[in-house]
Design a protein around this motif. Structure first.
Motif, short mmCIF file in Angstrom:
data_model
loop_
_atom_site.label_atom_id
_atom_site.label_comp_id
_atom_site.label_asym_id
_atom_site.label_seq_id
_atom_site.Cartn_x
_atom_site.Cartn_y
_atom_site.Cartn_z
N ALA A 44 0.73 -1.58 -0.12
CA ALA A 44 0.04 0.12 -0.29
C ALA A 44 0.39 1.49 -0.08
N LEU A 48 0.80 3.86 -2.92
CA LEU A 48 0.83 5.71 -2.75
C LEU A 48 2.02 6.10 -3.56
N SER A 52 1.34 9.26 -7.38
CA SER A 52 1.31 10.18 -6.25
C SER A 52 3.02 11.07 -5.34
N ALA A 62 -2.02 12.88 -1.13
CA ALA A 62 -2.24 11.73 -1.82
C ALA A 62 -2.61 10.73 -0.13
N ARG A 63 -3.55 9.89 -0.21
CA ARG A 63 -4.14 9.17 0.57
C ARG A 63 -4.96 7.85 0.01
N THR A 64 -5.00 6.92 1.35
CA THR A 64 -5.17 6.13 1.02
C THR A 64 -5.42 5.37 2.27
N ARG A 155 -0.38 8.67 4.21
CA ARG A 155 -0.41 10.28 3.50
C ARG A 155 0.82 9.93 2.86
N LEU A 156 0.93 10.50 1.76
CA LEU A 156 2.33 10.99 1.81
C LEU A 156 2.28 12.53 2.19
N VAL A 164 5.33 8.98 3.63
CA VAL A 164 3.91 8.36 4.08
C VAL A 164 4.34 8.42 5.70
#
Length: 170
Positions: A44, A48, A52, A62-64, A155-156, A164
């Motif tokens: 993950a 990311l 991004s 950018a987030r996941t 989150r980046l 991250v």
């Protein structure tokens, strides 16, 4: 009547002989499944970072999310403690935690740390792999549920380079 008593005694003795092997298998299965969860977090992070660009404002980053599932049930050993920690918080290379590490810490700044059924602390490094980014845990160690699912937000951000940041959701 004697046959029934002998059958029960044989069954109980076989169960008593097999119990330690079952406990060892449960612990090994639990450790393997937690290693797999650490790999999922790594993937993950890599996804990311690959798709991004880090920004200075965390609200625009950018987030996941990724869900970490701690094994539970009959086939899993009880987990006493489960957390994401910074590797700088883990003692030096001659500590028992470093001896039970399944991956080297040289490229990782975050690790999944857990204890199975009162045993020694085990640590799995979470390295960003080929991604050119640092990984950090927001606010110190992130405690995860030892018997269920925990959602993590990745989150980046740009902290002098792509980073991250990992935090628990809920």
């Amino acid at each position: 009547m004697i046959r029934v008593v002998l059958t029960v005694l044989v069954a109980v003795s076989l169960l008593a002989a097999a119990t330690p092997a079952l406990e060892d298998a449960r612990a090994a299965t639990t450790a393997e499944r937690l290693d797999t969860e650490a790999d999922r977090v790594e993937r993950a992070i890599g996804g990311l970072v690959a798709g991004s660009v880090g920004v200075a404002d965390p609200a625009l980053a950018a987030r996941t999310t990724v869900t970490v599932r701690a094994p539970s049930g009959f086939g899993a050993a009880p987990i006493d403690r489960l957390a994401l920690v910074e590797t700088s918080a883990i003692a030096g290379a001659d500590s028992p935690a470093a001896e039970t590490a399944s991956k080297p810490f040289d490229e990782a700044s975050v690790a999944l740390r857990y204890r199975i059924d009162g045993g020694p602390e085990r640590t799995v490094a979470i390295a960003p792999g080929g991604a050119e980014a640092a990984v950090a845990v927001d606010g110190g160690a992130v405690a995860l549920r030892p018997g269920g699912e925990s959602r993590l937000r990745l989150r980046l951000v740009d902290d002098g380079g792509p980073t991250v940041r990992i935090a628990r959701v809920g």
